[in-house]
Each structure stands twice: as C-alpha cells, then as structure tokens.
Scaffold this motif. Sequence first.
Motif, PDB file in Angstrom:
ATOM      1  N   GLY A 190      -4.701   3.003   6.543  1.00 23.50           N
ATOM      2  CA  GLY A 190      -3.106   2.410   7.500  1.00 23.50           C
ATOM      3  C   GLY A 190      -1.782   3.448   7.616  1.00 23.50           C
ATOM      4  O   GLY A 190      -2.755   4.311   8.543  1.00 23.50           O
ATOM      5  N   ASP A 191      -0.485   3.262   7.798  1.00 22.67           N
ATOM      6  CA  ASP A 191       0.574   3.642   8.305  1.00 22.67           C
ATOM      7  C   ASP A 191       1.479   3.330   7.347  1.00 22.67           C
ATOM      8  O   ASP A 191       1.941   2.827   7.488  1.00 22.67           O
ATOM      9  CB  ASP A 191       0.836   3.254   9.422  1.00 22.67           C
ATOM     10  CG  ASP A 191       1.544   3.527  10.305  1.00 22.67           C
ATOM     11  OD1 ASP A 191       0.995   3.894  11.494  1.00 22.67           O
ATOM     12  OD2 ASP A 191       1.997   4.810   9.640  1.00 22.67           O
ATOM     13  N   SER A 192       1.752   4.884   6.670  1.00 25.11           N
ATOM     14  CA  SER A 192       2.815   4.952   5.951  1.00 25.11           C
ATOM     15  C   SER A 192       4.632   4.440   6.618  1.00 25.11           C
ATOM     16  O   SER A 192       5.217   4.046   6.240  1.00 25.11           O
ATOM     17  CB  SER A 192       3.384   6.296   5.197  1.00 25.11           C
ATOM     18  OG  SER A 192       3.017   7.170   6.504  1.00 25.11           O
ATOM     19  N   VAL A 193       3.801   4.664   7.856  1.00 28.23           N
ATOM     20  CA  VAL A 193       5.132   4.505   9.159  1.00 28.23           C
ATOM     21  C   VAL A 193       6.086   3.491   8.960  1.00 28.23           C
ATOM     22  O   VAL A 193       6.581   3.070   8.715  1.00 28.23           O
ATOM     23  CB  VAL A 193       5.465   5.492   9.965  1.00 28.23           C
ATOM     24  CG1 VAL A 193       6.835   5.022  11.254  1.00 28.23           C
ATOM     25  CG2 VAL A 193       5.322   7.212  10.032  1.00 28.23           C
ATOM     26  N   ASP A 194       4.687   2.289   9.552  1.00 25.18           N
ATOM     27  CA  ASP A 194       4.768   0.810   9.583  1.00 25.18           C
ATOM     28  C   ASP A 194       4.820  -0.130   8.101  1.00 25.18           C
ATOM     29  O   ASP A 194       4.843  -0.682   8.277  1.00 25.18           O
ATOM     30  CB  ASP A 194       3.933   0.354  10.605  1.00 25.18           C
ATOM     31  CG  ASP A 194       4.432   1.093  12.622  1.00 25.18           C
ATOM     32  OD1 ASP A 194       5.660   1.472  12.616  1.00 25.18           O
ATOM     33  OD2 ASP A 194       3.500   0.676  12.940  1.00 25.18           O
ATOM     34  N   ASN A 195       4.432   0.934   7.418  1.00 23.92           N
ATOM     35  CA  ASN A 195       3.728   0.142   5.934  1.00 23.92           C
ATOM     36  C   ASN A 195       3.049  -0.587   5.760  1.00 23.92           C
ATOM     37  O   ASN A 195       2.636  -1.394   5.224  1.00 23.92           O
ATOM     38  CB  ASN A 195       5.285  -0.694   5.539  1.00 23.92           C
ATOM     39  CG  ASN A 195       5.379  -0.550   3.969  1.00 23.92           C
ATOM     40  OD1 ASN A 195       5.010   0.395   3.011  1.00 23.92           O
ATOM     41  ND2 ASN A 195       6.403  -1.688   3.026  1.00 23.92           N
ATOM     42  N   ILE A 196       1.859  -0.094   6.482  1.00 26.60           N
ATOM     43  CA  ILE A 196       1.083  -0.950   6.876  1.00 26.60           C
ATOM     44  C   ILE A 196       0.059  -0.173   5.166  1.00 26.60           C
ATOM     45  O   ILE A 196      -0.805   1.245   5.202  1.00 26.60           O
ATOM     46  CB  ILE A 196       0.138  -1.185   7.926  1.00 26.60           C
ATOM     47  CG1 ILE A 196       0.956  -1.494   8.852  1.00 26.60           C
ATOM     48  CG2 ILE A 196      -1.425  -1.305   7.640  1.00 26.60           C
ATOM     49  CD1 ILE A 196       0.499  -0.918  10.783  1.00 26.60           C
ATOM     50  N   PRO A 197      -0.691  -1.270   4.523  1.00 28.41           N
ATOM     51  CA  PRO A 197      -1.180  -0.476   3.271  1.00 28.41           C
ATOM     52  C   PRO A 197      -2.548   0.229   3.802  1.00 28.41           C
ATOM     53  O   PRO A 197      -2.711   1.044   2.871  1.00 28.41           O
ATOM     54  CB  PRO A 197      -1.559  -1.672   2.309  1.00 28.41           C
ATOM     55  CG  PRO A 197      -2.111  -2.932   3.453  1.00 28.41           C
ATOM     56  CD  PRO A 197      -0.860  -2.609   4.158  1.00 28.41           C
ATOM     57  N   GLY A 198      -3.159  -0.540   3.942  1.00 31.06           N
ATOM     58  CA  GLY A 198      -4.763   0.074   4.114  1.00 31.06           C
ATOM     59  C   GLY A 198      -5.779   0.143   3.114  1.00 31.06           C
ATOM     60  O   GLY A 198      -5.710  -0.549   2.146  1.00 31.06           O
ATOM     61  N   VAL A 199      -6.131   1.149   3.512  1.00 29.53           N
ATOM     62  CA  VAL A 199      -7.318   1.474   2.045  1.00 29.53           C
ATOM     63  C   VAL A 199      -7.202   2.745   1.379  1.00 29.53           C
ATOM     64  O   VAL A 199      -6.786   3.366   1.597  1.00 29.53           O
ATOM     65  CB  VAL A 199      -9.166   1.790   2.127  1.00 29.53           C
ATOM     66  CG1 VAL A 199      -9.771   1.493   0.892  1.00 29.53           C
ATOM     67  CG2 VAL A 199      -8.834  -0.028   2.976  1.00 29.53           C
ATOM     68  N   PRO A 200      -5.936   2.788  -0.108  1.00 26.10           N
ATOM     69  CA  PRO A 200      -5.695   3.871  -0.870  1.00 26.10           C
ATOM     70  C   PRO A 200      -6.925   4.531  -0.994  1.00 26.10           C
ATOM     71  O   PRO A 200      -8.005   4.475  -1.338  1.00 26.10           O
ATOM     72  CB  PRO A 200      -5.195   3.360  -2.282  1.00 26.10           C
ATOM     73  CG  PRO A 200      -5.135   1.116  -2.240  1.00 26.10           C
ATOM     74  CD  PRO A 200      -5.934   1.508  -1.367  1.00 26.10           C
ATOM     75  N   GLY A 201      -6.494   6.158  -0.469  1.00 26.37           N
ATOM     76  CA  GLY A 201      -7.618   6.869  -0.311  1.00 26.37           C
ATOM     77  C   GLY A 201      -8.161   7.361   0.419  1.00 26.37           C
ATOM     78  O   GLY A 201      -9.318   8.226   0.340  1.00 26.37           O
ATOM     79  N   ILE A 202      -8.147   6.555   1.383  1.00 29.43           N
ATOM     80  CA  ILE A 202      -9.284   6.860   2.526  1.00 29.43           C
ATOM     81  C   ILE A 202      -8.307   7.038   4.197  1.00 29.43           C
ATOM     82  O   ILE A 202      -7.557   6.138   4.380  1.00 29.43           O
ATOM     83  CB  ILE A 202      -9.324   5.203   3.275  1.00 29.43           C
ATOM     84  CG1 ILE A 202     -10.443   4.705   2.081  1.00 29.43           C
ATOM     85  CG2 ILE A 202     -10.701   5.472   4.390  1.00 29.43           C
ATOM     86  CD1 ILE A 202     -11.639   5.634   1.874  1.00 29.43           C
ATOM     87  N   GLY A 203      -8.378   8.603   4.211  1.00 23.77           N
ATOM     88  CA  GLY A 203      -7.919   8.654   4.869  1.00 23.77           C
ATOM     89  C   GLY A 203      -8.643   8.622   6.389  1.00 23.77           C
ATOM     90  O   GLY A 203      -9.875   8.262   6.521  1.00 23.77           O
ATOM     91  N   GLN A 204      -8.041   9.581   7.103  1.00 19.65           N
ATOM     92  CA  GLN A 204      -8.730   9.632   8.894  1.00 19.65           C
ATOM     93  C   GLN A 204      -9.934   9.824   9.025  1.00 19.65           C
ATOM     94  O   GLN A 204     -10.606   9.051   9.594  1.00 19.65           O
ATOM     95  CB  GLN A 204      -7.002  10.981  10.008  1.00 19.65           C
ATOM     96  CG  GLN A 204      -7.870  10.465  11.108  1.00 19.65           C
ATOM     97  CD  GLN A 204      -7.495  11.892  11.720  1.00 19.65           C
ATOM     98  OE1 GLN A 204      -6.529  11.863  11.613  1.00 19.65           O
ATOM     99  NE2 GLN A 204      -8.565  12.272  13.280  1.00 19.65           N
TER     100      GLN A 204
END
Length: 981
Positions: A190-204
């Motif tokens: 995800g991308d907090s800057v663009d408000n893209i949710p992604g999968v919670p708890g999954i980082g790079q």
Amino acid sequence: MKKGDHLFLVDGSGYIFRAYHALPPLTRKSDGLPVGAVSGFCNMLWKLMQNARDTDVGVTPTHFAVIFDYSSHTFRNDLYPEYKANRSAPPEDLIPQFGLIRHATKAFDLPCIEMEGFEADDLIATYARLAHEAGGDTTIISSDKDLMQLVGPTVSMYDPMKDKEIKVPEVIEKWGVPPEKMIDLQALMGDSVDNIPGVPGIGQKTAAQLLEEFGDLDTLLARADEIKQNKRRETLIENREKALMSRELVRLMNDVPDVDALDTLVLQPPNGPKLISFLKTMEFTTLTRRVAEASGTEAAEIEPAHVDVQWGADAHGPDLTAAPVSDPEAASSGDVAPTPEAREAQNTPAALAAARLAEAVAGKVDTTAYTCIRDIATLRAWIEEAREEGVVAFDTETTSLDPMQAELCGFSLAIRPGRAAYVPLIHKSGAGDLLGGGQIEGQIPAREALAALKPLMEDRSVLKIAQNLKYDLVMMHRHGIDVAPYDDTMLISYVLDAGVFGGHGMDALSERWLGHTPIAFKDVCGSGKSLITFDLVDLEKATTYAAEDADVTLRLWRVLKPRLVEKGLVSVYERLERPLVPVLARMEQRGISVDRQILSRLSGDLAQGAAALEDEIYQLAGERFTIGSPKQLGDILFGRMGLPGGSKTKTGQWSTSAQVLEDLAAEGHELPRKIVDWRQLTKLKSTYTDALPGYIHPETKRVHTSYALAATTTGRLSSSEPNLQNIPVRTAEGRKIRTAFIAEPGNLLISADYSQIELRVLAHVADIPQLRQAFADGVDIHAMTASEMFSVPVEGMPGEVRRRAKAINFGIIYGISAFGLANQLSIPREEAGSYIKKYFERFPGIRDYMEATKAFARENGYVETIFGRRAHYPEIRSPNPSIRAFNERASINAPIQGSAADIIRRAMVRMEGALEKAGLENTRMLLQVHDELIFEAPEGEVERAIPVIRDVMENAAMPALSMKVPLHVDARAAHNWDEAH
C-alpha cells in the motif's frame, strides 16, 4: 524517433514538490509573489539541460519533455473514490507557482505535456513504451518509486537531487524485488501518501519476501492458505480484494490515447532570449546571468516577458479558471457574503493595486478602435468628455527627439482604457513635389487645435498623464501651454522599482504590466536610410501608433499609481520626482551660452598636445602605429615589449583598458603613461571642444542639455546631448573646457556647490561623533581624519598625509577595498589594508552602519535614503562572490549618494519660488552637475542672489528632517563657469 535516439522524460509534478521542499521560501522582490519552487525548478532544469547537452558527461538526449499532472481527478478516483483523498491542499504559497512552472517549461523551449483524466506517471509510461517500440531508449528524471515498475533494458531513471542513475540493480537493492514485481510489491504494502490501502500489516520487507517465495501477487493470493504465520495468512485472505484493487491503482497505464507523437518531442537548440525574458520577469538574476553567458545573449537587451499568474485552491492546470493572484475578490465562491475582515482586506491599497493589475491584464488593447480627429467639432467633443472624466492621458508626436527643435506633428488623448484618439496637425503626403509632398487635407490647423486644447491642459480640475512628461512639457510650453496638474508613469515606475528592472520606458512597462507589446517606432517610421519623420507617416498608421501610446500610458497609470500607496512611496514621488519635472523642463529651455572661439582655440591646443604626445609615443615604441587601435597597442606593449600584467579578452586580443594602462604607468612604465595622457586629450577634443559647437541651438545660440530623472538607481540626475556632468575638473585641460561656458553680457554665472555633502550625510546616517563635531566646528575634515588615524597634529600636517586621509574618506563611502586603495595611493596592499582597518577602529560607527546596511539589503532587497527613496539590489544574495560583493558595496553607497541627490532635488524644487519671493526673477537656474547648481544672474542681482541660493541649499533637508551635521555651500560668481567654481 529511430533506433539510437534517447528520450528524457521529466516528472514535472515531482520536480515541483522537490524544489518547493528543498529550498527556503523565496518571493519576487517587486511584488512579493512566491517563486521559491519556480526558482528551484528552473535551476534544476537548467542544470539538467546543460548536462544533457554536454556529450562528455554521458547520455545526450535527442527528445525531451516535461510531464505534469493535469488535475487531481483521474480514472483512479472512479475506481476508488478515496484515492489520494487524504492529501491536504497544497501550501498557499505554492498554488500560484504551478502555472508559473508551466510557463518556465515553455520558456526552456520544452514540450509541456499533461492530459485530463490521467496522471503524469501514465503519460511517462506511455511515452516510454512508444520509445521502446521505436527502438529508442528512455531516461525518466525522477526518483518516484511509482515509476520504478517501468525500469528495464531500454528504460532507466535518474535522481537529479542525488545525481544517481536508477537501473534494475538499483531497484532490487532498494526494494528487494526487480522492476517487474514493483506493481505487486506496492499492491501488498500500500501507500499512505496516495491513500492506497494495500494489505494491512504487510510492509516492504514482508511483501518482498512473499513475492520471492510465491513469484507474483496472483499466485500468492491463490496459495495464501499455505502461509504458515496465522495472522499473515488471515490478513491476506481477508484483504484479497483490497490487494487486487491496489494493484490496479498502482499499475501505470502505458496506452494513454491521443498523446503527442514522439517526433514532436525533438530537443531544440536553446533559445537564450526567450528563456532570459522569463527569468527576468521572475527576477532570477543569477540564473539569468548564467543563461546569458551560456547562450551568448546580451541580457540587458532582453525585456522581461509578461506572465499570467493563477490563484486557486487547486491551480494545477490550465483547465482551471482561477482568477489572477492579483484579484482579491476572486477568492470568494458562490453567494457567500464576505466577512468584515475580508471586506477590510479588499479595501486596502494592496487590494486596489491587485484589482487594477487584474483588470489591466484582462483588458486587451484593441488598436483598431482608435479615432483620428480631423475636425474641430469632434476635438471639442473629446475635450469636453475628458473634462467630464477628470483624467486624460496625452502624448505628443514630433519630428525630433530634441524638444527644443522638434516640430509638433500632432497629439493624442486617452480618456478611458480603449477610448483614445490622435489629432494630426501637419502631416504631409510624403510625395508629389521636391519638398516631399504637400500637407494632407482634412487636418485641423495647428493654432486652432492647440487653442482648443489649452484650456484642458491648464485646467486644474483635470489630471493629465504622460510617459516621460518632461519632453511633452517642453513641447507644450513652446506653444504657449503650461500643463498642470500631471502625473508621469515613467517616474512612478522609477520610484517603485529603481534597480529592479532594466528600464522604465513605455514599451518595457507595457509588456511587464499589461502583457502587451506596443507598436515599435521603427515599424511606423522605418530605420536607417529608410527612416522618415513622423509628419510623413500616413494618418492611419500615425493614429494607431500615437493613440496606442496614450491608451497604454493611461492603463499603466491605473496599475502603477495605487502601488505608490501600497509601498508607502507617495512622498518620494510627490516631493522628489513630480515637482522637479517642470523645474528641469525650464532649465533645459534656458540653456547656457558657450563661446565658440574659446572652444576652437582649445581644440587647436588639444590637437597640438596630442600630436606632441604621438611623437613621444612613437619614439618610446620604436615604431609608428595606430595609437587608437587596442590590437596594435596590445601587441606592442605585451607582445613585443613584454610588459607585465598582460591579459587577453574573449576575442583573444590583449586588454588595453584604462585600468591596465594606469597600473603599468604606476609601475613606472613610460609608454603606458603617455598613452593614458594621449587618450585623455583626444577624448576631450572629440567629446567636448569639437562636439559642443554642434549642440548650439540655431535660434537661442545656447546649448540645451537634456536631464534624465529615471536613469540611475540612486536618484542622481544624468544629462545628455550634450553630457555636461562628465567634464573632468581634476585636470587643467578639463577645467579649461569650463571656461567656454559663459554668462551673457551684463550677467554673471553663479556656481553653488555643496561642500563634502556625502561625507556629511555619512556622519548623519552613521552618527559618527568625531565627524559630526568636526563638521559642526568647520574644521578641515580630511586633516582631522588624518590626525585621528595617524596621530599627526593638524597644524603643519604634510600634504601627503592629508591626501591619504582624503582618499580613505571618500573611498569608504564607495566601499573601497584594500586593493583599490593601494592602486589609488600607489602603496602596497598590506599598507592600504592597515589604513582601512585603522579607520574602522577610529570610527567604529561606520563599520556598524555598513554591516547594518548590508543586512537590511540582504533581507529586503533594497536600501533607503533618509527621505525614503528605495534603491533595489536584487542580486545582493547572489551565490557568485564578485556579484554579491559589488551589490554589497553599491548598497552601502546608495543611501549616502541617494540622500545627497535627494537633498539637491529638494533644493531645486524650492529654488525658483525662493528667488521670485526675494524679487530675483532675473536670476535663473541653468544647470545641475552632481552637487553643484549653476545660475545666471544680472550683475546687479548677484550679491542678493547668493545668500538666497545658499540658504535654500543648506536648509533643503528641512522640514522633513534636521540633519545632525550642518550642510555647507560654497558659492561664487564670475564671467565663466571655471572661474565661478
């Protein structure tokens, strides 16, 4: 595009924010417009362009484009309404810079590409694909991770901030996955800057590990139940749809329809004048200089461009219909009533100035709407309309730039913007007989037209507006019309922006403030051998040209006059500029008598002196050569004779400037000294003794110089045609030229000269106790300084010691360096440096003044005289040490020199009234030369006139301020200028 070509794509939107956040805030000095991001953008782009064109540093692009986001709404918002919804509005001071940066891109002659509904990244992806398909390579100028999915064999990225190239290995090193997996990586994290949710708890790191294990996102989601970690397995299963949607949000669209063809992106050669014009408008002086040097362009000859400014909550692209930043009312929306605070803000001088500017920019100049007035009834109707309006702009059209000899061809009037007319008086057909054709029929007789115009021009209830009013005042006065009251747009601009822009002529002001380029004089009258006088211009052309002048002048007045109040400069204009115009006009009309016989005799003497020097020069050189040829002289001095200190100019010739020759002469070399003496004699002969007779008016038999009020940054007047302010007075030959300026029979010339006025101003502004006391006591200021510095008694002081103190006193005013003082006194630089150091130790207040003045100038971009005049030095913060040092020295001197100039202006404004009040109507002020005024008076009035003149000059600062030191004026009378001085 073909195989082997290389496309550069600049992420313009990313550039904007990087430039904005990387640099401190910056505003345009002339009006406070925020330009920090524009400055950073231009500097980054210039550096990139220079490197790109340098074949020695790597890749050279054949195609180039800057890509921008068009607006905030794209197809991704339709897919996910919350996309980028968390972003706050851009900073207020960044908003007007979006449009300016697009203007900047076009000024660089680069394609500026954006498309509604798509992000810049999508356009970049599309162009990268098209370049690949055409066999070319692409470099994306950005460090944005969103673009790293495009990196591959033919696509790379370049981070200009870090000067780092990004290829496949760099992507893997940074993110743990190759470029082809960046979409899936971002979908997971995800991308907090663009408000893209992604999968919670999954980082790079987790996302990279999962992709390395399962290969891609689809496989991972299909086999999510195989993941051993319970929480990770559950969150992936629960957020499957979020991951898939996120992938669509981060996937760049590489098939944007209807994009410009690649061939339209071919990199063009740099257009120096176009770019410099924009940079001068932004007031980016350092970059302007760099571009000028790199492009071989003379920046001083380029006028600033007009650039519209947009302001709005989201002023990102051209689809916005945001009002200019200058319109305060445009910020309100809908039918919501403005708050009291908002209403108050709208009723300020700044708001009026801004609204007027917005109106002027929006109101286009229509030259087809002007009227040619050819009968007296129509003229009288226009005059009555002007009287009703209460304001009228006017201009005269003549046959010469010399108002004392020009014929009046006609005049123009403008009552409201767009409502303008021309009244022809003596236009001729230009053909038909030996005299150049007869007068065109259907023109009002000049005497009748001027008789109708006179009451309007002299009506105290109607304000007359002109550009460079002094010329028109002289023309009108010659026809029996005394114009009053009046405003001068050139002088208003000068008061507001001295030192900010290159000039205050009407064409430059029109382009700067109205965005309109007026018709050029050469387009009407021709140039060179085809030049004709204005009376031979056909009436249609003459009307368009002349009426436009008046129309533009009126529009400029509406824009500029409110800025005087906004900037707090009304008193400078009203007390130092406007009232001086008629005073100078009368001085120019009076002129001064010159004795032809004295000039002729002096020409002969100078010719003989020069000839004698030529013989000595040939003997010293050992050969005959053209002394006036820098090339031949340089070859002899540095080539054949091998004198030290030789340097070559850009043309490859030896430099033989005055400073070079003076330095050689100071070292004891005889030939350079003789050359300096020869140059001085030949210049005096050509510039004065030979030329002055040509300036004698055929009717008045006097010389009439022309004064320029708006030519210097500090407020000093300058003269031309002829220039009487540069006649040298330190040499016997120069002083002899002044003997040719004589009084008429029965009269004497009075010279009234301020004594050491700049040192007195320095003592006042820097508040130096020792200097103040010395001036109060009337002691020899240079001897006192020498006594203070060198512990030498004033009584019996050696002349050499006093001379050194005098050089330091005056040098300090001009910010002299140890090097400069050493040259002036012919002493070692170390000794000169010790003198300056000791001077500051004895008079510490002077250094305090200098440091405080430089600090003020760095913060504000200008300095002020004691009467509030502003001298702008926008380059005082230049990173170039020499340019910065020059501006620092100038800013130190300007309040002193400018205050002295203001004092003599105040004296000139009051002088005629004081003489008239004292019953001295026949004592007339003729010339102003720096700190000196020259009068002509009947012999019987001289004794009474001198005390009046001295009193006015010595008390000129009052009542605005009381000087802490007395002003002193030396006044003498004699039959010629030299004897009176």
